[in-house]
Write a protein that holds these residues in place. Structure first.
Motif, mmCIF file in Angstrom:
data_model
loop_
_atom_site.group_PDB
_atom_site.id
_atom_site.type_symbol
_atom_site.label_atom_id
_atom_site.label_comp_id
_atom_site.label_asym_id
_atom_site.label_seq_id
_atom_site.Cartn_x
_atom_site.Cartn_y
_atom_site.Cartn_z
ATOM 1 N N ALA A 30 0.774 -1.041 0.318
ATOM 2 C CA ALA A 30 -0.169 0.270 0.029
ATOM 3 C C ALA A 30 0.855 1.180 0.144
ATOM 4 O O ALA A 30 0.532 2.115 -0.759
ATOM 5 C CB ALA A 30 -0.541 -0.170 0.967
ATOM 6 N N LEU A 31 1.563 1.186 0.377
ATOM 7 C CA LEU A 31 2.526 2.552 0.794
ATOM 8 C C LEU A 31 3.820 2.807 -1.027
ATOM 9 O O LEU A 31 4.341 3.446 -0.749
ATOM 10 C CB LEU A 31 3.882 2.288 1.996
ATOM 11 N N GLU A 32 3.814 1.578 -1.526
ATOM 12 C CA GLU A 32 4.796 2.081 -2.014
ATOM 13 C C GLU A 32 3.985 1.755 -3.323
ATOM 14 O O GLU A 32 4.795 2.637 -4.588
ATOM 15 C CB GLU A 32 5.579 0.673 -2.339
ATOM 16 N N GLY A 33 2.287 2.053 -3.816
ATOM 17 C CA GLY A 33 1.056 1.889 -4.562
ATOM 18 C C GLY A 33 1.527 0.926 -5.856
ATOM 19 O O GLY A 33 2.824 -0.212 -6.062
ATOM 20 N N GLY A 34 1.234 1.194 -6.767
ATOM 21 C CA GLY A 34 0.426 0.074 -7.626
ATOM 22 C C GLY A 34 -0.191 -1.049 -7.601
ATOM 23 O O GLY A 34 0.520 -2.548 -8.414
ATOM 24 N N THR B 98 -1.857 3.648 -7.799
ATOM 25 C CA THR B 98 -0.939 4.584 -8.493
ATOM 26 C C THR B 98 0.445 4.411 -7.957
ATOM 27 O O THR B 98 0.714 4.237 -7.303
ATOM 28 C CB THR B 98 -1.234 6.376 -8.719
ATOM 29 N N ARG B 99 1.087 4.017 -8.781
ATOM 30 C CA ARG B 99 2.881 3.245 -8.716
ATOM 31 C C ARG B 99 2.959 4.428 -8.507
ATOM 32 O O ARG B 99 3.793 5.200 -9.312
ATOM 33 C CB ARG B 99 2.761 2.888 -10.203
ATOM 34 N N ARG B 100 4.518 4.792 -7.364
ATOM 35 C CA ARG B 100 5.105 5.925 -6.765
ATOM 36 C C ARG B 100 6.016 5.515 -7.675
ATOM 37 O O ARG B 100 7.098 5.006 -7.977
ATOM 38 C CB ARG B 100 4.853 5.472 -5.166
ATOM 39 N N ARG B 101 6.856 6.674 -8.200
ATOM 40 C CA ARG B 101 7.459 6.729 -8.413
ATOM 41 C C ARG B 101 9.217 7.476 -7.713
ATOM 42 O O ARG B 101 8.581 8.360 -6.899
ATOM 43 C CB ARG B 101 7.651 7.210 -10.040
ATOM 44 N N PRO B 102 10.834 7.188 -8.112
ATOM 45 C CA PRO B 102 11.288 8.569 -7.309
ATOM 46 C C PRO B 102 10.975 9.410 -7.752
ATOM 47 O O PRO B 102 10.784 10.019 -8.703
ATOM 48 C CB PRO B 102 12.828 7.591 -8.077
ATOM 49 N N GLY B 103 11.313 10.422 -6.585
ATOM 50 C CA GLY B 103 10.921 11.610 -6.718
ATOM 51 C C GLY B 103 9.480 12.187 -6.530
ATOM 52 O O GLY B 103 9.147 13.631 -6.712
ATOM 53 N N ASP B 104 8.298 11.273 -6.290
ATOM 54 C CA ASP B 104 7.331 12.052 -6.018
ATOM 55 C C ASP B 104 7.158 12.324 -4.704
ATOM 56 O O ASP B 104 7.566 12.002 -3.742
ATOM 57 C CB ASP B 104 6.081 10.587 -6.801
ATOM 58 N N PRO B 105 6.167 13.925 -4.434
ATOM 59 C CA PRO B 105 5.999 13.645 -3.276
ATOM 60 C C PRO B 105 5.382 12.414 -2.200
ATOM 61 O O PRO B 105 5.056 11.662 -2.590
ATOM 62 C CB PRO B 105 5.212 14.962 -3.690
ATOM 63 N N PRO B 106 5.759 12.918 -0.968
ATOM 64 C CA PRO B 106 5.503 11.751 0.106
ATOM 65 C C PRO B 106 3.948 11.503 0.266
ATOM 66 O O PRO B 106 3.493 13.058 0.217
ATOM 67 C CB PRO B 106 6.396 11.851 1.085
ATOM 68 N N LEU B 107 3.574 10.661 0.295
ATOM 69 C CA LEU B 107 2.640 10.184 1.157
ATOM 70 C C LEU B 107 2.136 11.396 2.013
ATOM 71 O O LEU B 107 3.075 11.409 3.327
ATOM 72 C CB LEU B 107 1.594 9.356 1.347
#
Length: 555
Positions: free
Chosen positions: A402-406, A418-427
């Protein structure tokens, strides 16, 4: 060549008459065949037994035609040149070669050996078999032998026992010492002091006393509790009544059937109906049915096996669901293709061969029964462990997802899908709370599927969660050692097939008791007098009932 054949005919009262015949030829044949020059009717003679040829100078050549040879002048031979007067013996016939009379080239005289002559000849050739046939008498050698045995077997060892210098001297000589009184080899446990007879025999010519045994065996457990076995004959018995040394490695522990059978007979009368055991005097003819340890739990959930005699409706409540019949069918469909399982695929003896190793899910079941829980993570499985460990693993897995997304789940929040990518703002904190809430709910749904749908319930009894607790899985416990007071070794029965004793191939449920009864064992085993079966005494399966608390010195 002209032969004179003279036959000596014995008549009544010692009278003798002669009958003469003429034979023409170089050789005189002798035997039982009809074409022989001298026919012998005795069955001990061969068809072609021997032949005699006349040579120049009045000599004769005698030849044997059989492998056993022919006796000439009392000696066995195969061929010999002799002169007139030579005697040939064939069976019960004597032939004497003569000087040929006038007008003859050779002559032979034939007579019959009577029984007296034959016995005399046999006795003459036999060797002496008794002292009376020799010049040696019995009395003098007997007294000499008696005096020698007395001196070497008694006097000299006795002197060495009371005289240390003499014993030391005789120890380095071939003469006998007290060791010659040793009735046999010691048990292996006593050989380290075997040269010191006083360890067990404090006085000469005295049997071993209990005090000598207890000097070393002071802490050994009592052989029977006098409270449980109130038998004076058992409590008052000497150590040496059952344990006798100088009989080799097998002497100290009795294995004969009488050791147990003398007491385990007519038990109700001997114990005033206090004994719960049945009479047992012979495994083949008089032995009670087997009692087995059945898995059971007490009110507190602690394992407390019950000992009972199996009956028609006896079940094994091990807490496990298992179908032996299904697993033993050929060509099972498995993730690795067609496979055929046998008993040894899961049941493997331990190092000693006494019992079987515990069934291990990871090495014996996992190849076919995987514990996957998520189609999007086919390589991940829950552990084969306690409920809390499985729940913790699922919570941790879905929280991370859940925290990683995707996450491919329509019920998940959008930012979780949604898949989280490096550089995306934190939750944000609110998003984290929602993500973990979804993960917790997802873990509970998957746990419901694992425990009650696809995995655990296949082999275990699963109780759904209640208000005060979570899932409960019934404990699994196989007896392991089935016989409470007996021992059985699979290692000694490795020549047998599993199906000879266990009807697993026709067992559809795990509660079937697959332990063989006494009738199965009696197919091969009988009592001490086994006859055509394996002779089996009590000690082959049972140990002596030693107390675990009482000591010999307290009795």
């Amino acid at each position: 060549m002209r032969w004179l054949i003279r036959r000596v005919l014995k008549q009544g009262k010692g009278a003798v008459s002669y009958e003469e015949d003429v034979h023409f030829g170089d050789t005189l044949t002798i035997g039982r065949a009809a074409d022989q020059a001298i026919f012998l009717s005795d069955l001990r003679a061969a068809l072609n037994h021997a032949r005699v040829s006349a040579e120049s100078g009045g000599r004769y050549k005698v030849e044997s035609l059989i492998l056993a040879g022919i006796r000439v002048n009392g000696q066995l031979t195969y061929g010999i040149d002799v002169g007139p007067g030579a005697t040939i013996e064939i069976a019960g016939t004597r032939l004497v070669l003569l000087d040929p009379p006038r007008d003859f080239d050779a002559a032979v005289e034939i007579s019959t050996l009577d029984k007296t002559e034959q016995a005399a000849e046999k006795a003459k050739r036999s060797k002496p078999t008794t002292l009376s046939q020799t010049w040696i008498g019995k009395r003098v050698p007997s007294w000499l032998l008696f005096a020698t045995i007395l001196a070497l077997g008694l006097v000299l060892p006795a002197l060495s026992h009371f005289s240390a210098p003499l014993a030391k001297l005789l120890a380095h000589s071939p003469l006998p010492t007290t060791r010659s009184w040793n009735p046999g080899p010691l048990d292996a446990a006593h050989r380290f002091f075997g040269d010191d007879c006083k360890q067990c025999h404090p006085r000469a010519f005295l049997t071993v006393r209990d005090e000598s045994c207890l000097a070393c065996h002071s802490t050994i457990a009592a052989h029977a509790d006098p409270g449980a076995f109130n038998l004076p004959a058992l409590g008052e018995a000497r150590c040496a009544s059952c344990h006798q040394d100088h009989l080799g490695p097998a002497g100290m522990v009795r294995t004969d059937q009488r050791l147990c059978g003398d007491c385990h007979t007519n038990l109700p009368a001997r114990t005033q109906n206090a004994s719960r055991l049945g009479d047992a005097t012979d495994f083949g003819t008089n032995h009670p049915p087997f009692r087995v340890r059945l898995p059971a739990w007490d009110a507190n959930g602690a394992f407390a096996p019950q000992v009972a005699v199996p009956a028609a409706g006896t079940r094994e409540n091990s807490g496990l669901k298992f179908n032996h019949e299904k697993h033993l069918k050929p060509d099972l469909n498995t993730p690795k293709g067609k496979q055929t399982l046998v008993c040894a695929s899961c049941h493997k003896p331990d190092a000693g061969g006494l019992a079987m190793k515990p069934i291990a899910f990871e090495t014996m079941c996992h190849d076919c029964h995987t514990l996957g829980f998520d189609t999007f993570a086919p390589d991940r499985e829950v552990p084969h462990a306690k409920v809390a460990e499985v729940s913790f693993m699922l919570d941790e897995f879905y929280a991370r997802r859940a925290l990683e997304g995707g996450v491919e789940d329509r019920e998940a929040p959008g930012f979780v899908q949604t898949r989280r990518r490096p550089g995306d703002p934190p939750l944000s904190r609110q998003e984290q709370t929602e993500a973990l809430a979804w993960a917790r709910d997802k873990a509970r749904k998957v746990a419901d599927s694992v425990f009650t749908g696809r995995a655990c319930v296949t082999c275990h009894t699963v109780t759904p969660p209640a208000a005060d607790r979570g899932y409960r899985i019934a404990p699994v416990r196989v007896a392991g050692v089935w016989y409470d007071t007996a021992r059985f070794s699979h290692n000694k029965h490795e020549t047998m097939s599993c199906k000879d004793c266990h009807a697993a191939a026709t067992s559809p449920v795990a509660s079937d008791l697959l332990i063989p009864d006494i009738a199965n064992c009696r197919q091969c085993h009988a009592g001490a007098r086994g006859g055509g079966k394996v002779a089996s005494t009590c000690i082959d399966c049972h140990a002596y009932h030693q107390s675990t608390t009482l000591k010999l010195k307290t009795l």
